[in-house]
Write a protein that holds these residues in place. Structure first.
Motif, PDB file in Angstrom:
ATOM      1  N   GLY A   1       6.462  15.868  31.846  1.00  0.00           N
ATOM      2  CA  GLY A   1       6.370  14.679  32.100  1.00  0.00           C
ATOM      3  C   GLY A   1       7.696  13.939  32.358  1.00  0.00           C
ATOM      4  O   GLY A   1       8.036  13.480  33.256  1.00  0.00           O
ATOM      5  N   ALA A   2       8.528  14.559  31.518  1.00  0.00           N
ATOM      6  CA  ALA A   2      10.056  14.198  31.898  1.00  0.00           C
ATOM      7  C   ALA A   2      10.554  14.586  32.975  1.00  0.00           C
ATOM      8  O   ALA A   2      11.321  13.970  33.832  1.00  0.00           O
ATOM      9  CB  ALA A   2      10.832  14.835  30.688  1.00  0.00           C
ATOM     10  N   ILE A   3      10.049  15.804  33.452  1.00  0.00           N
ATOM     11  CA  ILE A   3      10.549  16.579  34.591  1.00  0.00           C
ATOM     12  C   ILE A   3      10.262  15.673  35.751  1.00  0.00           C
ATOM     13  O   ILE A   3      10.822  15.224  36.699  1.00  0.00           O
ATOM     14  CB  ILE A   3      10.196  18.037  34.899  1.00  0.00           C
ATOM     15  CG1 ILE A   3      11.304  18.750  33.934  1.00  0.00           C
ATOM     16  CG2 ILE A   3      10.726  18.349  36.206  1.00  0.00           C
ATOM     17  CD1 ILE A   3      10.692  20.358  33.727  1.00  0.00           C
ATOM     18  N   THR A   4       8.988  15.321  35.687  1.00  0.00           N
ATOM     19  CA  THR A   4       8.191  14.535  36.546  1.00  0.00           C
ATOM     20  C   THR A   4       8.867  13.101  36.993  1.00  0.00           C
ATOM     21  O   THR A   4       9.151  12.616  37.958  1.00  0.00           O
ATOM     22  CB  THR A   4       6.675  14.389  36.159  1.00  0.00           C
ATOM     23  OG1 THR A   4       6.014  15.536  36.038  1.00  0.00           O
ATOM     24  CG2 THR A   4       5.889  13.644  37.399  1.00  0.00           C
ATOM     25  N   LEU A   5       9.107  12.572  35.691  1.00  0.00           N
ATOM     26  CA  LEU A   5       9.785  11.247  35.725  1.00  0.00           C
ATOM     27  C   LEU A   5      10.774  11.227  36.601  1.00  0.00           C
ATOM     28  O   LEU A   5      11.698  10.339  37.173  1.00  0.00           O
ATOM     29  CB  LEU A   5       9.954  10.761  34.325  1.00  0.00           C
ATOM     30  CG  LEU A   5      10.322   9.341  34.470  1.00  0.00           C
ATOM     31  CD1 LEU A   5       9.144   8.405  34.246  1.00  0.00           C
ATOM     32  CD2 LEU A   5      11.034   9.113  33.001  1.00  0.00           C
ATOM     33  N   MET A   6      11.836  12.403  36.148  1.00  0.00           N
ATOM     34  CA  MET A   6      12.988  12.572  36.691  1.00  0.00           C
ATOM     35  C   MET A   6      13.210  12.856  38.154  1.00  0.00           C
ATOM     36  O   MET A   6      13.678  12.010  39.011  1.00  0.00           O
ATOM     37  CB  MET A   6      13.850  13.771  36.057  1.00  0.00           C
ATOM     38  CG  MET A   6      14.578  13.310  34.613  1.00  0.00           C
ATOM     39  SD  MET A   6      15.521  12.171  34.588  1.00  0.00           S
ATOM     40  CE  MET A   6      16.710  12.325  36.166  1.00  0.00           C
ATOM     41  N   ALA A   7      11.920  13.684  38.762  1.00  0.00           N
ATOM     42  CA  ALA A   7      11.943  14.000  39.897  1.00  0.00           C
ATOM     43  C   ALA A   7      11.681  12.939  40.819  1.00  0.00           C
ATOM     44  O   ALA A   7      12.212  12.788  42.104  1.00  0.00           O
ATOM     45  CB  ALA A   7      10.965  15.357  40.218  1.00  0.00           C
ATOM     46  N   LEU A   8      10.427  12.227  40.709  1.00  0.00           N
ATOM     47  CA  LEU A   8      10.189  11.323  41.372  1.00  0.00           C
ATOM     48  C   LEU A   8      11.077  10.116  42.160  1.00  0.00           C
ATOM     49  O   LEU A   8      11.012  10.089  43.387  1.00  0.00           O
ATOM     50  CB  LEU A   8       8.827  10.318  40.889  1.00  0.00           C
ATOM     51  CG  LEU A   8       7.827   9.702  41.854  1.00  0.00           C
ATOM     52  CD1 LEU A   8       7.437  10.878  42.553  1.00  0.00           C
ATOM     53  CD2 LEU A   8       6.877   9.011  40.897  1.00  0.00           C
ATOM     54  N   PRO A   9      11.884   9.480  41.455  1.00  0.00           N
ATOM     55  CA  PRO A   9      12.753   8.764  42.034  1.00  0.00           C
ATOM     56  C   PRO A   9      13.878   9.443  42.777  1.00  0.00           C
ATOM     57  O   PRO A   9      14.269   8.788  43.915  1.00  0.00           O
ATOM     58  CB  PRO A   9      13.910   7.999  40.619  1.00  0.00           C
ATOM     59  CG  PRO A   9      12.937   8.641  39.546  1.00  0.00           C
ATOM     60  CD  PRO A   9      11.961   9.470  39.729  1.00  0.00           C
ATOM     61  N   GLU A  10      14.318  10.780  42.497  1.00  0.00           N
ATOM     62  CA  GLU A  10      15.080  11.512  43.528  1.00  0.00           C
ATOM     63  C   GLU A  10      14.407  11.801  44.710  1.00  0.00           C
ATOM     64  O   GLU A  10      15.216  11.729  45.756  1.00  0.00           O
ATOM     65  CB  GLU A  10      15.597  12.718  42.620  1.00  0.00           C
ATOM     66  CG  GLU A  10      16.294  12.484  41.389  1.00  0.00           C
ATOM     67  CD  GLU A  10      17.301  11.574  41.367  1.00  0.00           C
ATOM     68  OE1 GLU A  10      18.083  11.490  42.136  1.00  0.00           O
ATOM     69  OE2 GLU A  10      17.414  10.567  40.478  1.00  0.00           O
ATOM     70  N   ILE A  11      13.097  12.217  44.625  1.00  0.00           N
ATOM     71  CA  ILE A  11      12.306  12.581  45.949  1.00  0.00           C
ATOM     72  C   ILE A  11      12.480  11.208  46.596  1.00  0.00           C
ATOM     73  O   ILE A  11      12.686  11.295  47.873  1.00  0.00           O
ATOM     74  CB  ILE A  11      10.893  12.869  45.451  1.00  0.00           C
ATOM     75  CG1 ILE A  11      11.170  14.293  44.946  1.00  0.00           C
ATOM     76  CG2 ILE A  11      10.251  12.851  46.789  1.00  0.00           C
ATOM     77  CD1 ILE A  11       9.796  14.676  44.279  1.00  0.00           C
TER      78      ILE A  11
END
Lengths: 299, 290
Positions: A248-258
């Motif tokens: 969940g934390a990785i997803t939360l981090m990845a989405l704004p960067e994408i």
């Protein structure tokens, strides 16, 4: 380099938040919409203890954790008296009351952190000092990342210890059938209060790291949007085990960067990100109730 | 007198949204947070339709029908399938939360985050029994009384209301009598969307609106449902009036900034001391679990 360090720092902050909220969602079956309250108490607690009382990193962190654990009694009271939707509503009430207090505890004529102007209202608390441990300053971003990683590691270890042993199994039993757990002589009420206090204290750790890193705290860190985001993170990643919140934390981090690389304007990116989270929540509930990597099914 | 009048008018607005919430919550057992998204959307639809040049009451009717359709679409696409698969109340709540988040963010993307007002002319005001009543308060009072009146009459006389009450009492028995549960649920969601739009447009006319007004309004509505009595269709009306009055007494005697805290303190008091609400009555544990 600084970009990567910032990413890692935010990942660690979100990881601690996700792991702490997972204790409530995945191990007690409580959908709390008030987790940003404890994150906010951590951030404000750390900021005010270090600015007003001049406490060092360790003491300010412990103080913030103690304040959050104390405040968690409000959620405990809800958890002891309410179930299901009404617990969610109770937690939402705690969230709104806390935000209202943080937003309104302001008096322009008094110094920040005094009894009449504790939070400085919408203007927030600025000038949070960089941490210093045993007279070693952590001003450099890389050094701060090292400190943050150490704290995050300790938090992960604590969660691992809490959930992998007998106590963790008792929590799962309470979540699945609290009447049966009570019948087996387990103190269900005490366990609930303990878990909520631990989760609140851990969220305060994340808030403290955030305050120390940014140097500024305002009410937005304790808003309902933050609580929804935190809950989305745990539900998307999955709950009831250790790897779900990490995903969940990785997803939360990845989405704004994408979204950043897709060149959306900053103002729209935040809305798109939240809309994607909302849509993902709907899909998760319909097609994968246990989340991407969790093992506790919501339905 | 002034805080009492302000409170009753505000309470009527809260009561309307509370009626909409309870229309779904009681028969369908869905904690309908998505209604906050519909509430937020209605004034934007109104603004988008203004350039057509149609009379205001036609636009209001069209907006209410559109939001009713959207609400029914939520049921058809999400809550209905979840109900048929036997999903828990928590699953419904999260799906509804997801819908709310999507709608609010789409509003912010399309129309922006800035607060707006529906009113174009300044407010008129009239003296009444030593207090001042504004023209927008009169509009809310009149529209609120009409909608509440229609609701009360419909709940007593219409067949749909009878089915909704039956659905709230015993879903299985209603299905055994040959009624289509899905259709009744769909109607409940549509009515909720319609009433929420009326409540939203009235509030937008009086105080303005932005994409985030929905969740705060819904929270007040849910408090009204609990204060009034969560197992009743009439409780939300009484609850709305109580909540509105308390909020304006606090604003008058202390400060408007403590209104939300006072409202939620009222909620906490009811949840802990009288969870059945003002007009509810305590039931045995096994009865409330059934």
């Amino acid at each position: 380099m600084n970009y990567a360090i910032q990413l890692l720092l935010y990942f660690e902050i979100y990881l601690i938040v996700a792991l702490s909220l997972n204790l409530l969602v995945g191990y007690l079956g409580l959908l709390s919409l008030a987790h940003a309250v404890f994150y906010g108490i951590g951030a404000y607690g750390y900021a005010l203890l270090s600015i007003r009382l001049g406490l060092g990193f360790g003491l300010a962190l412990l103080g913030a954790m103690a304040l959050a654990a104390l405040a968690s009694l409000t959620i405990s009271l809800c958890a002891l008296r309410l179930k299901g939707d009404f617990f969610v509503l109770g937690s939402l009430a705690v969230q709104v009351i806390f935000f209202s207090i943080v937003q309104n505890w302001y008096d322009g004529t008094s110094a920040v952190g005094t009894w009449t102007n504790l939070t400085n209202g919408p203007f927030g608390v600025a000038g949070v000092p960089k941490p210093e441990v045993f007279s070693v300053p952590f001003v450099d971003p890389l050094a701060f990342l090292g400190l943050s990683t150490a704290v995050c590691g300790l938090a992960m270890l604590a969660v691992w210890r809490f959930t992998s042993g007998d106590w963790g199994r008792m929590l799962v039993a309470i979540r699945d059938d609290d009447l049966a757990a009570r019948g087996l002589g387990k103190n269900v009420r005490l366990a609930r209060v303990q878990v909520i206090a631990i989760a609140a204290a851990l969220a305060a750790v994340a808030g403290s790291i955030y305050a120390a890193q940014v140097g500024f705290v305002d009410p937005s860190s304790a808003s309902i949007d933050e609580s929804i985001l935190m809950l989305s993170m745990v539900l998307l990643g999955g709950s009831g085990n250790f790897r779900g919140p990490v995903v969940g934390a990785i997803t939360l981090m990845a989405l704004p960067e994408i979204l950043r690389f897709l060149a959306f304007p900053d103002a729209q990116a935040a809305n798109i990100r939240l809309a994607i989270y909302g849509f993902a929540l709907i899909l998760i509930v319909h097609f994968r109730p246990q989340g991407l990597a969790g093992n506790y099914r919501l339905s | 007198m002034q805080p009492l009048i302000n409170g009753i008018v505000a309470g009527l607005g809260i009561a309307l949204l509370a009626i909409a919430f309870q229309m779904v919550n009681l028969p369908a057992r869905v904690f309908y947070i998505g209604l906050a998204g519909i509430y937020a959307l209605a004034p934007y639809l109104y603004v988008a339709m203004q350039p057509i040049g149609a009379p205001w009451f036609v636009i209001v009717l069209v907006v209410a029908c559109l939001t009713a359709a959207l609400s029914a679409a939520f049921e058809a696409a999400s809550h209905g399938p979840l109900q048929r698969s036997g999903a828990s109340a928590g699953a419904h709540l999260i799906a509804s939360l997801g819908m709310f988040v999507v709608v609010v963010q789409v509003i912010a993307l399309v129309w922006g985050d800035q607060p707006r007002v529906l009113r174009t002319a300044p407010l008129g005001s009239f003296p009444f029994m030593g207090a001042i009543v504004t023209s927008s308060q009169l509009v809310i009072l009149a529209a609120g009384c009409v909608v509440v009146g229609i609701f009360v009459t419909a709940m007593r006389m219409s067949r749909l209301a009878l089915r909704l009450r039956a659905l709230a009492e015993n879903t299985l028995l209603l299905a055994l009598f040959g009624y289509n549960i899905s259709t009744v649920r769909l109607a409940a969601f549509a009515v909720a969307g319609f009433v929420a739009a009326v409540a939203s447009l009235l509030a937008a006319y009086d105080k303005g609106f932005d994409p985030h007004t929905g969740i705060n309004a819904l929270l007040l509505a849910v408090v009204a449902v609990i204060v009034g009595g969560r197992m009743s269709f009439w409780g939300p009306i009484l609850g709305g009036l109580i909540v509105g009055t308390v909020r304006h007494q606090v604003a008058w005697h202390f400060s408007a900034k403590w209104q939300d805290a006072a409202t939620l303190a009222l909620l906490a008091a009811f949840l802990l001391l009288r969870p059945e609400g003002v007009i509810g009555h305590r039931t045995r544990l096994e009865a409330s679990a059934a």
